[in-house]
Design a protein around this motif. Structure first.
Motif, mmCIF file in Angstrom:
data_model
loop_
_atom_site.group_PDB
_atom_site.id
_atom_site.type_symbol
_atom_site.label_atom_id
_atom_site.label_comp_id
_atom_site.label_asym_id
_atom_site.label_seq_id
_atom_site.Cartn_x
_atom_site.Cartn_y
_atom_site.Cartn_z
ATOM 1 N N THR A 1 -12.563 -1.070 -1.720
ATOM 2 C CA THR A 1 -12.942 -0.248 -0.741
ATOM 3 C C THR A 1 -13.578 1.150 -1.194
ATOM 4 O O THR A 1 -13.801 1.155 -2.420
ATOM 5 C CB THR A 1 -11.717 0.032 0.412
ATOM 6 N N ALA A 2 -13.847 2.084 -0.246
ATOM 7 C CA ALA A 2 -14.655 3.113 -0.627
ATOM 8 C C ALA A 2 -13.514 4.198 -0.843
ATOM 9 O O ALA A 2 -14.189 5.297 -0.868
ATOM 10 C CB ALA A 2 -15.647 3.478 0.163
ATOM 11 N N VAL A 3 -12.384 3.649 -0.487
ATOM 12 C CA VAL A 3 -11.485 5.049 -0.387
ATOM 13 C C VAL A 3 -10.383 4.702 -1.394
ATOM 14 O O VAL A 3 -10.132 3.556 -1.829
ATOM 15 C CB VAL A 3 -10.581 5.108 1.118
ATOM 16 N N SER A 4 -9.605 5.812 -1.759
ATOM 17 C CA SER A 4 -8.487 5.834 -2.937
ATOM 18 C C SER A 4 -7.186 5.708 -2.479
ATOM 19 O O SER A 4 -6.328 5.522 -3.078
ATOM 20 C CB SER A 4 -8.824 6.854 -4.222
ATOM 21 N N SER A 5 -6.807 6.321 -1.227
ATOM 22 C CA SER A 5 -5.750 6.571 -0.734
ATOM 23 C C SER A 5 -5.331 5.253 0.051
ATOM 24 O O SER A 5 -5.756 5.038 1.080
ATOM 25 C CB SER A 5 -5.549 7.617 0.508
ATOM 26 N N LEU A 6 -4.123 4.453 -0.374
ATOM 27 C CA LEU A 6 -3.895 3.498 0.089
ATOM 28 C C LEU A 6 -2.442 3.443 0.727
ATOM 29 O O LEU A 6 -1.642 4.431 0.121
ATOM 30 C CB LEU A 6 -3.994 2.281 -0.667
ATOM 31 N N ILE A 7 -1.729 2.533 1.318
ATOM 32 C CA ILE A 7 -0.764 2.569 1.946
ATOM 33 C C ILE A 7 0.005 1.026 1.645
ATOM 34 O O ILE A 7 -0.700 -0.033 2.201
ATOM 35 C CB ILE A 7 -0.461 2.808 3.428
ATOM 36 N N VAL A 8 1.235 1.021 0.972
ATOM 37 C CA VAL A 8 1.944 -0.328 0.918
ATOM 38 C C VAL A 8 3.158 -0.247 1.809
ATOM 39 O O VAL A 8 3.803 0.613 1.862
ATOM 40 C CB VAL A 8 2.314 -0.379 -0.668
ATOM 41 N N GLU A 9 2.716 -1.336 2.724
ATOM 42 C CA GLU A 9 3.728 -1.470 3.718
ATOM 43 C C GLU A 9 4.837 -2.773 3.583
ATOM 44 O O GLU A 9 4.466 -3.623 3.306
ATOM 45 C CB GLU A 9 2.960 -1.642 5.231
ATOM 46 N N LEU A 10 6.103 -2.320 3.813
ATOM 47 C CA LEU A 10 7.183 -3.515 3.804
ATOM 48 C C LEU A 10 7.525 -3.989 5.265
ATOM 49 O O LEU A 10 7.409 -2.951 6.084
ATOM 50 C CB LEU A 10 8.290 -3.106 2.839
ATOM 51 N N GLN A 11 8.044 -5.023 5.278
ATOM 52 C CA GLN A 11 8.572 -5.318 6.668
ATOM 53 C C GLN A 11 10.109 -5.384 6.696
ATOM 54 O O GLN A 11 10.848 -5.349 5.580
ATOM 55 C CB GLN A 11 8.176 -6.956 6.823
ATOM 56 N N MET A 12 10.667 -5.202 8.114
ATOM 57 C CA MET A 12 11.914 -5.338 8.318
ATOM 58 C C MET A 12 12.744 -4.060 7.834
ATOM 59 O O MET A 12 14.010 -4.390 7.560
ATOM 60 C CB MET A 12 12.708 -6.638 7.958
ATOM 61 N N THR A 13 12.219 -3.147 7.546
ATOM 62 C CA THR A 13 12.886 -1.894 7.194
ATOM 63 C C THR A 13 14.181 -2.021 6.062
ATOM 64 O O THR A 13 15.205 -1.913 6.761
ATOM 65 C CB THR A 13 13.076 -1.152 8.209
ATOM 66 N N PRO A 14 13.932 -2.380 4.811
ATOM 67 C CA PRO A 14 14.952 -2.483 3.870
ATOM 68 C C PRO A 14 15.830 -1.072 3.852
ATOM 69 O O PRO A 14 15.302 -0.064 3.974
ATOM 70 C CB PRO A 14 14.329 -2.827 2.488
ATOM 71 N N GLU A 15 17.068 -1.416 3.429
ATOM 72 C CA GLU A 15 17.746 0.008 3.564
ATOM 73 C C GLU A 15 17.690 0.768 2.209
ATOM 74 O O GLU A 15 17.445 1.861 2.134
ATOM 75 C CB GLU A 15 19.299 -0.454 3.181
ATOM 76 N N VAL A 16 17.080 0.068 1.029
ATOM 77 C CA VAL A 16 16.587 0.839 -0.281
ATOM 78 C C VAL A 16 15.334 0.291 -0.928
ATOM 79 O O VAL A 16 15.440 -1.113 -0.899
ATOM 80 C CB VAL A 16 17.788 0.669 -1.373
ATOM 81 N N ALA A 17 14.477 0.740 -1.024
ATOM 82 C CA ALA A 17 13.142 0.474 -1.265
ATOM 83 C C ALA A 17 12.465 1.266 -2.266
ATOM 84 O O ALA A 17 12.652 2.575 -2.403
ATOM 85 C CB ALA A 17 12.158 0.393 -0.152
ATOM 86 N N GLU A 18 12.030 0.661 -3.620
ATOM 87 C CA GLU A 18 11.583 1.678 -4.555
ATOM 88 C C GLU A 18 10.367 0.945 -5.018
ATOM 89 O O GLU A 18 10.022 -0.309 -5.256
ATOM 90 C CB GLU A 18 12.344 1.713 -5.790
ATOM 91 N N LEU A 19 8.939 1.521 -5.242
ATOM 92 C CA LEU A 19 7.897 1.214 -5.708
ATOM 93 C C LEU A 19 7.452 1.773 -7.170
ATOM 94 O O LEU A 19 7.529 3.047 -7.208
ATOM 95 C CB LEU A 19 6.762 1.605 -4.783
#
Length: 656
Positions: A98-116
């Motif tokens: 794409t032409a943009v550099s700001s991206l969003i990583v989306e997870l499903q079902m809202t885990p209690e703990v998440a780390e990227l």
């Protein structure tokens, strides 16, 4: 020779090392397919890999190379391990086209703990156990913001854990597209929740106007249902208690139990289950109470509750709460369905059929959402159906409730008409009876009155020619005359009571009627020591039956005089309003007791029977006023005494 041997061994070692490295890369970077990003939502599952860590002890360094702990390909449509205590690692590689550099990583079902992890620095942390303000992306869903220059690619790792159902289906968005999508989704949610809230407020006003219990139960059910759904979608966490993540999770089952309780109570009232089946009603009431108890237990047992001692004591109970709650929900669903079907099969039960359709819509939407939470279908396809189903159910139930109330009103009006017809028939029978009695009593009464008059004449003649017959004869004559006058008064009042409404309406000057009535009663007023205060405003012409309003005035004035045997003040007022004219007669007597006000206008009811009251004067007055389309009431006068107020409608000539 020896040198060649060494060289050969070195070459062999190099080849072996190369083979091992190639094998490692085959499971790692070399075999990792790249997802090329484009505008909108980009599904990462087709090219992602997953690793289960049952003990939850693996570090990022241990899983990064993928050798000791190999990843396996993730299902192309995503997958759900169901309820699991394991930690799950996801790995995917993306190329930003794409032409943009700001991206969003989306997870499903809202885990209690998440780390990227991006491999270059400390991980980004999120999850439902963090306060809302601690999230890097301020949204109800768990998401991470990453920066990747256009044309570049990078590998990311996600570590997630939850005590609830987990859905492994990551996605990546250009940030602008992500927020546009969330805005559209929030608009949809807002419409659904707005419909529920709007109908709840509307029916609350209907309850305040009608005091019908079904409206209030509908309002409570819809509010708890709306709150439960907003809690499930984390809106309550975002806007109501953003600093209490544990309560945000615990509030979902608490509100769901409240939905069960209020839904059962509303269904009982709407379907009138108690009259249809007392046993079924008892079972539904018991389940409603059980749901309230479960909501309280779950609230007390939450980890951040105020009563930590109670939480520890209830810890064993909490372990079985999901099973018990599922059983109560299933039983409640079955009983409400049975009650709805039992009512719907009855002839003319249109409202029950609409209720059953609304209940089915809600169940279908909820079932789809449950399938989404279990991973049977995509979450994005399932959860909106629950919101839509709830909004449709709220509309249908509101329509059914309005139709039910209209039906009840029609039944009430029919009953009132039947009661009025019965009352009219009884009055007609009484009219005929009294007419016969009056005829039978009237003839001998006339003879007795004539004889009394003749006796009075002879007594007068004796007085002129000789000394009088004595006080005993005079007293006997007065007693006979008084008794005959009382009988005649009773018969006259009965005739007036039964003949009200026979004449046609004519134009009437109410002020003139008041003056004439006061003039006729002037002698009684003077002898009783009653002074008159008259306040008559400018009045319109009224359409009344000749002499009837005059009779009402005389009856009220006579009643006031009798209430003031020792003298007092009589006040007569008349004022015109937009649609009515009010005429009032007030006295300074002892007033009317509260327990007598409901009966004061009944025929033959009197509080002065010893003083000769017949109990027909005010009954005649009420009958006349009612047949003129007006009302008459009694209330406490200013200071002391009673105030009788008559309200008559203003009619134009064409409304006669």
């Amino acid at each position: 020779m020896k040198g060649f041997l060494v060289l050969g061994v070195c070459v062999a070692l190099v080849l072996v090392a190369g083979g091992v490295s190639a094998a490692a890369l085959g499971d790692g970077e070399a075999a990792l397919a790249v997802t090329e990003l484009h505008a909108g939502r980009n599904e990462l599952a087709p090219h992602a890999f997953v690793l289960e860590d049952p003990a939850g002890e693996l570090t990022f360094a241990e899983v990064r190379d993928g050798v000791a702990h190999p990843f396996r390909p993730l299902a192309p449509a995503g997958e759900s391990p169901g309820h699991s205590s394991s930690v799950y690692w996801l790995r995917f590689r993306v190329r930003n086209t794409t032409a943009v550099s700001s991206l969003i990583v989306e997870l499903q079902m809202t885990p209690e703990v998440a780390e990227l992890y991006d491999g270059d620095g400390p991980p980004q942390r999120s999850g439902t156990l963090l306060p809302f303000g601690a999230r890097g992306v301020a949204d109800a869903r768990i998401a991470f913001r990453v920066t990747l220059a256009p044309g570049h690619d990078r590998t990311y790792w996600v570590r997630q854990r939850t005590s609830d159902t987990l859905w492994l289906d990551p996605a990546m968005w250009p940030e602008v597209d992500f927020w546009e999508s969330r805005t559209a989704e929030r608009l949809f949610d807002g419409i659904c929740y707005g419909v529920i809230l709007g109908l709840a407020v509307y029916n609350l006003f209907l309850f305040l106007a009608t005091r019908d219990r079904s409206y209030l139960l509908y309002v409570v059910f819809q509010i708890t249902n709306g709150l439960a759904q907003t809690a499930f979608n984390k809106y309550t966490f975002q806007y109501l208690w953003p600093d209490h993540p544990v309560w945000a999770m615990q509030s979902v089952p608490v509100l769901e139990f409240l939905v069960l309780a209020t839904g059962l109570m509303f269904a009982r009232a709407f379907l009138d289950v108690r009259r249809m089946s007392p046993r079924l009603d008892t079972a539904m009431r018991g389940l409603a109470i059980g749901s309230l108890v479960l909501a309280g237990v779950w609230m007390l047992a939450r980890p951040d509750g105020l009563t930590s001692g109670a939480a520890r004591a209830l810890a064993p109970v909490v372990l079985i709460l999901p099973v018990v709650g599922s059983g109560v929900a299933l039983a409640s669903t079955v009983l409400i369905t049975v009650a709805g079907v039992a009512c719907a099969v009855r002839p003319g039960a249109t409202n029950a059929r609409v209720f059953l359709v609304a209940w089915a819509v809600l169940l279908v939407g909820t079932a789809i959402a449950v399938l989404a939470s279990l991973g049977a279908i995509a979450a994005g396809d399932g959860f909106p159906m629950m919101k839509l189903g709830s909004a449709v159910e709220a509309v249908l139930l509101s329509l059914a409730l309005a139709s039910r109330i209209n039906r009840l009103n029609r039944e009430r009006e029919l009953a009132q008409r039947e009661l009025l017809a019965s009352k009219t028939a009884r009055i007609e029978a009484l009219r005929q009876l009294v007419s016969g009695v009056a005829h039978e009593v009237g003839n001998p009464l006339n003879f007795a009155c004539g004889g009394c008059d003749e006796l009075a004449a002879r007594l007068a003649a004796l007085d002129r020619g000789a000394p009088g017959p004595g006080p005993s004869v005079r007293a006997a004559h007065q007693l006979i005359a008084s008794g005959l006058a009382r009988i005649k008064s009773i018969l006259d009042n009965l005739r007036r009571y039964l003949s009200v409404g026979d004449a046609q309406l004519v134009a009437t000057d109410l002020a003139e009627e008041i003056d004439q009535a006061l003039e006729l009663a002037a002698e009684r007023l003077r002898s009783a020591g009653v002074r008159v205060d008259k306040q008559i405003a400018r009045l319109p012409v009224l359409w009344t039956r000749p002499g009837e309003i005059h009779q009402v005035l005389l009856n009220m004035i006579g009643n006031a005089i009798e209430a003031m045997p020792g003298g007092g003040a009589l006040r007569v007022t008349a004022h015109a309003h937009d649609r009515t004219v009010e005429l009032a007669v007030s006295d300074t007597g002892p007033g009317v007791a509260d327990e007598d006000r409901d009966r004061i206008f009944e025929p033959f009811f009197t509080t002065r029977r010893d003083a000769g009251g017949t109990g027909l004067g005010l009954a005649v007055a009420r009958e006349i006023v009612m047949r003129h389309g007006g009302t008459i009431r009694v209330e406490a006068a200013d200071g002391a005494g009673a105030r009788f107020a008559v309200s008559l409608p203003r009619r134009e000539a064409g409304e006669r």
